[in-house]
Design a protein around this motif. Sequence first.
Motif, PDB file in Angstrom:
ATOM      1  N   LYS A 168      -9.291   9.262  -3.383  1.00 16.92           N
ATOM      2  CA  LYS A 168     -10.314   8.951  -2.303  1.00 16.92           C
ATOM      3  C   LYS A 168     -10.022   7.388  -1.384  1.00 16.92           C
ATOM      4  N   SER A 169     -10.134   6.775  -2.677  1.00 17.98           N
ATOM      5  CA  SER A 169     -10.159   5.246  -2.882  1.00 17.98           C
ATOM      6  C   SER A 169      -8.895   5.236  -2.490  1.00 17.98           C
ATOM      7  N   GLN A 170      -7.200   5.856  -3.154  1.00 20.37           N
ATOM      8  CA  GLN A 170      -5.946   5.128  -2.226  1.00 20.37           C
ATOM      9  C   GLN A 170      -6.213   5.981  -0.585  1.00 20.37           C
ATOM     10  N   GLN A 171      -6.638   6.426  -0.430  1.00 19.09           N
ATOM     11  CA  GLN A 171      -6.935   7.784   1.204  1.00 19.09           C
ATOM     12  C   GLN A 171      -6.856   6.290   1.869  1.00 19.09           C
ATOM     13  N   VAL A 172      -8.439   5.760   1.867  1.00 17.98           N
ATOM     14  CA  VAL A 172      -8.838   4.576   2.444  1.00 17.98           C
ATOM     15  C   VAL A 172      -8.199   3.614   2.133  1.00 17.98           C
ATOM     16  N   HIS A 173      -7.467   2.914   1.627  1.00 15.07           N
ATOM     17  CA  HIS A 173      -6.712   1.716   1.423  1.00 15.07           C
ATOM     18  C   HIS A 173      -5.137   2.323   1.923  1.00 15.07           C
ATOM     19  N   TRP A 174      -4.315   3.507   1.965  1.00 15.36           N
ATOM     20  CA  TRP A 174      -3.543   3.798   2.818  1.00 15.36           C
ATOM     21  C   TRP A 174      -4.175   3.075   4.651  1.00 15.36           C
ATOM     22  N   SER A 175      -5.105   3.962   4.687  1.00  9.17           N
ATOM     23  CA  SER A 175      -5.498   3.691   6.456  1.00  9.17           C
ATOM     24  C   SER A 175      -5.773   2.578   6.503  1.00  9.17           C
ATOM     25  N   ARG A 176      -6.394   1.543   5.831  1.00 10.75           N
ATOM     26  CA  ARG A 176      -6.586   0.158   6.336  1.00 10.75           C
ATOM     27  C   ARG A 176      -4.913  -0.786   6.590  1.00 10.75           C
ATOM     28  N   LEU A 177      -3.708   0.223   6.165  1.00  8.39           N
ATOM     29  CA  LEU A 177      -2.576  -0.259   5.751  1.00  8.39           C
ATOM     30  C   LEU A 177      -2.295   0.194   7.308  1.00  8.39           C
ATOM     31  N   VAL A 178      -2.554   1.425   7.781  1.00  5.25           N
ATOM     32  CA  VAL A 178      -2.023   2.072   8.946  1.00  5.25           C
ATOM     33  C   VAL A 178      -2.484   1.239  10.431  1.00  5.25           C
ATOM     34  N   VAL A 179      -4.351   0.999  10.137  1.00  2.00           N
ATOM     35  CA  VAL A 179      -4.432   0.487  10.786  1.00  2.00           C
ATOM     36  C   VAL A 179      -4.029  -1.206  11.049  1.00  2.00           C
ATOM     37  N   SER A 180      -3.920  -1.814   9.736  1.00  2.00           N
ATOM     38  CA  SER A 180      -2.526  -3.308   9.837  1.00  2.00           C
ATOM     39  C   SER A 180      -1.831  -3.464  10.568  1.00  2.00           C
ATOM     40  N   GLN A 181      -0.794  -2.298  10.316  1.00  2.00           N
ATOM     41  CA  GLN A 181       0.554  -2.743  11.031  1.00  2.00           C
ATOM     42  C   GLN A 181       0.299  -1.661  12.503  1.00  2.00           C
ATOM     43  N   LEU A 182      -0.971  -0.785  13.289  1.00  2.00           N
ATOM     44  CA  LEU A 182      -0.907  -0.709  14.299  1.00  2.00           C
ATOM     45  C   LEU A 182      -1.359  -2.345  15.043  1.00  2.00           C
ATOM     46  N   CYS A 183      -1.466  -2.927  14.261  1.00  2.00           N
ATOM     47  CA  CYS A 183      -2.666  -3.841  15.403  1.00  2.00           C
ATOM     48  C   CYS A 183      -1.771  -4.775  15.584  1.00  2.00           C
ATOM     49  N   ARG A 184      -0.777  -4.735  14.160  1.00  2.00           N
ATOM     50  CA  ARG A 184      -0.084  -6.193  14.332  1.00  2.00           C
ATOM     51  C   ARG A 184       1.617  -5.049  15.240  1.00  2.00           C
ATOM     52  N   ALA A 185       1.212  -3.719  15.561  1.00  2.00           N
ATOM     53  CA  ALA A 185       2.839  -3.468  16.436  1.00  2.00           C
ATOM     54  C   ALA A 185       1.975  -3.597  17.940  1.00  2.00           C
ATOM     55  N   VAL A 186       1.016  -3.887  18.162  1.00  2.00           N
ATOM     56  CA  VAL A 186       0.232  -3.449  19.804  1.00  2.00           C
ATOM     57  C   VAL A 186       0.387  -5.253  19.601  1.00  2.00           C
ATOM     58  N   SER A 187      -0.369  -5.775  18.781  1.00  2.00           N
ATOM     59  CA  SER A 187       0.797  -7.201  19.510  1.00  2.00           C
ATOM     60  C   SER A 187       1.140  -8.053  19.381  1.00  2.00           C
ATOM     61  N   HIS A 188       2.042  -7.010  18.788  1.00  2.00           N
ATOM     62  CA  HIS A 188       4.065  -7.707  19.533  1.00  2.00           C
ATOM     63  C   HIS A 188       4.395  -7.719  21.113  1.00  2.00           C
ATOM     64  N   ASN A 189       3.577  -6.200  21.414  1.00  2.00           N
ATOM     65  CA  ASN A 189       4.231  -5.302  22.682  1.00  2.00           C
ATOM     66  C   ASN A 189       3.065  -6.051  23.625  1.00  2.00           C
ATOM     67  N   VAL A 190       2.632  -6.665  23.271  1.00  2.00           N
ATOM     68  CA  VAL A 190       1.447  -7.277  24.705  1.00  2.00           C
ATOM     69  C   VAL A 190       1.808  -7.994  25.166  1.00  2.00           C
TER      70      VAL A 190
END
Length: 92
Positions: free
Chosen positions: A70-92
Amino acid sequence: MKITLVGDCQEQATSICRARDLFKNLLFSESLKFAEETSDKVFIISTLRLLVEPDQVIEPYSLPMIKLTKSQQVHWSRLVVSQLCRAVSHNV
């Protein structure tokens, strides 16, 4: 900008190839096709590699999400959200 995430699957090719060709499952293939036709940006979401570009060359792997604690899944999800934020900010 519309971003679509397509889940990976366990059925995989046996050698290094583009992510779009690595996953051998009809649902994955049809989902990727639909996502590419209807979205501005598509990522394959991977338990091991987080967000993967469909044409990114990767190796086969075996790490189903269910194997993570469960803790690995939470960490994983935070990393994914961080990557998504970077992807969005690079394409705005």
